[in-house]
Write a protein that holds these residues in place. Structure first.
Motif, PDB file in Angstrom:
ATOM      1  N   MET A 262       0.834  -1.203   0.000  1.00  0.00           N
ATOM      2  CA  MET A 262       0.000   0.000   0.000  1.00  0.00           C
ATOM      3  C   MET A 262       0.870   1.255   0.000  1.00  0.00           C
ATOM      4  O   MET A 262       0.576   2.225  -0.719  1.00  0.00           O
ATOM      5  N   ILE A 263       1.930   1.255   0.785  1.00  0.00           N
ATOM      6  CA  ILE A 263       2.837   2.400   0.815  1.00  0.00           C
ATOM      7  C   ILE A 263       3.464   2.607  -0.561  1.00  0.00           C
ATOM      8  O   ILE A 263       3.590   3.736  -1.045  1.00  0.00           O
ATOM      9  N   VAL A 264       3.866   1.523  -1.207  1.00  0.00           N
ATOM     10  CA  VAL A 264       4.479   1.619  -2.527  1.00  0.00           C
ATOM     11  C   VAL A 264       3.504   2.227  -3.534  1.00  0.00           C
ATOM     12  O   VAL A 264       3.875   3.117  -4.318  1.00  0.00           O
ATOM     13  N   ALA A 265       2.252   1.786  -3.523  1.00  0.00           N
ATOM     14  CA  ALA A 265       1.266   2.298  -4.479  1.00  0.00           C
ATOM     15  C   ALA A 265       1.011   3.790  -4.261  1.00  0.00           C
ATOM     16  O   ALA A 265       0.969   4.582  -5.221  1.00  0.00           O
TER      17      ALA A 265
ATOM     18  N   VAL B 101      10.075   7.252   4.022  1.00  0.00           N
ATOM     19  CA  VAL B 101      10.509   6.730   5.323  1.00  0.00           C
ATOM     20  C   VAL B 101       9.734   5.464   5.663  1.00  0.00           C
ATOM     21  O   VAL B 101      10.309   4.472   6.133  1.00  0.00           O
ATOM     22  N   GLY B 102       8.434   5.466   5.427  1.00  0.00           N
ATOM     23  CA  GLY B 102       7.630   4.255   5.669  1.00  0.00           C
ATOM     24  C   GLY B 102       8.070   3.092   4.806  1.00  0.00           C
ATOM     25  O   GLY B 102       8.102   1.941   5.254  1.00  0.00           O
ATOM     26  N   PHE B 103       8.438   3.381   3.555  1.00  0.00           N
ATOM     27  CA  PHE B 103       8.927   2.328   2.657  1.00  0.00           C
ATOM     28  C   PHE B 103      10.203   1.697   3.200  1.00  0.00           C
ATOM     29  O   PHE B 103      10.351   0.474   3.229  1.00  0.00           O
ATOM     30  N   PHE B 104      11.147   2.537   3.629  1.00  0.00           N
ATOM     31  CA  PHE B 104      12.401   2.002   4.160  1.00  0.00           C
ATOM     32  C   PHE B 104      12.187   1.239   5.461  1.00  0.00           C
ATOM     33  O   PHE B 104      12.818   0.201   5.689  1.00  0.00           O
ATOM     34  N   VAL B 105      11.310   1.726   6.322  1.00  0.00           N
ATOM     35  CA  VAL B 105      11.050   1.038   7.589  1.00  0.00           C
ATOM     36  C   VAL B 105      10.415  -0.331   7.338  1.00  0.00           C
ATOM     37  O   VAL B 105      10.828  -1.334   7.935  1.00  0.00           O
TER      38      VAL B 105
END
Length: 130
Positions: A11-14, A57-61
């Motif tokens: 979801m974060i990626v999209a 940041v959410g993607f990396f986490v």
């Protein structure tokens, strides 16, 4: 647990892809300049920039969390400590093939292919017309 993190990650990626595509192009590297997008105010640009940063940041986490979850149950092992697999005998009582005592496998195949009583040609032969 891992499945939930994967779903959140996707979801974060999209949303991250969408927010990057909505931003105004300022580079002009392709000659397409800014133009009038449907979000063209300065406040919207700041919002999209901050949203992109938070999503990055959410993607990396979530990427680091997935990496940690994947290696959580993995234990170090050595191939030197393991026992070799035992070799079993072929079923049906088949006799093992013994290697030839003189020459090699090609010599034994050549002997099996040549007809009885005729010697094998010593070299390449030219075709003969009839």
């Amino acid at each position: 647990m891992q499945t939930v993190v994967i779903v959140i990650h996707l979801m974060i990626v999209a949303v991250l892809i969408g927010s990057v595509l909505l931003q105004k192009s300022e580079g002009g590297g392709l000659g397409m300049g800014g133009g009038a997008g449907f979000m063209s105010s300065r406040g919207t640009a700041n919002l999209l920039t901050r949203t992109t940063a938070v999503l990055a940041v959410g993607f990396f986490v979530t990427s680091l969390l997935l990496s940690w979850l994947a290696s959580y149950d993995r234990k170090p092992s050595s191939i030197l400590d393991s026992q070799p697999a035992s070799q079993s005998q072929p079923a049906g009582g088949a006799a093992p093939i013994t290697p030839p005592t003189s020459g090699g496998i090609l010599d034994s195949l050549k002997k099996a292919d040549e007809p009885q009583g005729q010697p094998a040609p010593s070299g390449p032969q030219a075709p003969r017309s009839q």
